[in-house]
Design a protein around this motif. Structure first.
Motif: not given
Length: 256
Positions: A201, A235, A238
């Motif tokens: 990540n 992701f 993120s």
């Protein structure tokens, strides 16, 4: 065809007697052959016993030498190198956190200060140690922060690691250096490699975004869209995901 013979059976006919003799003769030949083979092996060992012991002795010396080298030379060098690099790491970490005089701190990290080695000294004197390898990473990043881009590329390219974070950061750092040198095609290659090296990540969305921005710069809207969609789908939590919509619009507009 073989026939079953009871225990204590004695051949009666001449044919049976002859067959019995032949069977015994064949068995004897087999054992004689085995005895001859064993005898030849024993004779060869006896003739070459001196050389066999020499070979075994050399192998033992190599193994003992390697173990002694690891214990009495390599391990102390590893500890010494790590101790010598401590001050350089302190300079580097302080430079990262500092907004003023960071260049001078990076230079101290590279060249040393307070009587301690810098990263370049560690590389020169302890290049074969783990600390020496790690010094290549730190030196590369220090060069990158002080706009010495070719030096950054050289040092980061020499750094070898399987680390989950440092390996892709080093590869992406080379991409950053190429980008600053005005070579986005080369930068994109390294950003792509950095994004593929590990799946986490932190580094993966970071370099996917850099790859997307670089692709947009090169007019490769479709590739940029692929990178951005990966961030969006894989992701979503993120920090890079918050920037996807802006660049995704640019990438899609290039396709129209």
């Amino acid at each position: 065809m073989a026939t079953y013979k009871k225990r204590g059976y004695k051949p009666n006919t001449k044919e049976e007697q002859q067959a019995s003799v032949e069977d015994n003769s064949t068995t004897a030949e087999v054992f004689n052959t085995l005895d001859e083979g064993a005898g030849k092996t024993e004779a060869w060992v006896a003739r070459n016993q001196k050389y066999i012991f020499i070979i075994i002795g050399i192998a033992a010396l190599i193994i003992l030498g390697y173990l002694a080298y690891e214990e009495f030379i390599q391990e102390p060098r590893e500890a010494e190198a790590a101790n010598e690099m401590f001050q350089a790491q302190q300079y580097f970490d302080t430079a990262l956190e500092s907004t003023a005089a960071s260049d001078s701190l990076y230079n101290l990290a590279l060249t040393g200060g307070q009587g301690k080695y810098g990263f370049e000294d560690i590389i020169d004197n302890y290049g074969g140690t783990k600390a020496g390898n790690l010094a290549r990473y730190y030196a590369g990043m220090a060069y990158l922060h002080t706009n010495q881009y070719q030096n950054a590329i050289d040092r980061l390219d020499d750094f070898k690691s399987d680390d989950e974070i440092l390996a892709p950061l080093a590869k992406g750092g080379i991409g950053d250096a190429f980008m600053q040198l005005g070579q986005p095609e080369e930068a994109l290659v390294y950003y792509e490699e950095a994004a593929k090296m590990r799946d986490n990540n932190f580094t993966t969305p970071r370099f996917l975004l850099k790859a997307a921005i670089t692709a947009i710069t090169l007019g490769e809207g479709e590739s940029a869209e692929d990178y951005l969609n990966r961030i969006k789908n894989e992701f979503p939590d993120s920090p890079e995901a918050n920037k996807v919509s802006v660049y995704l619009g640019q990438a899609e507009a290039m396709k129209q």
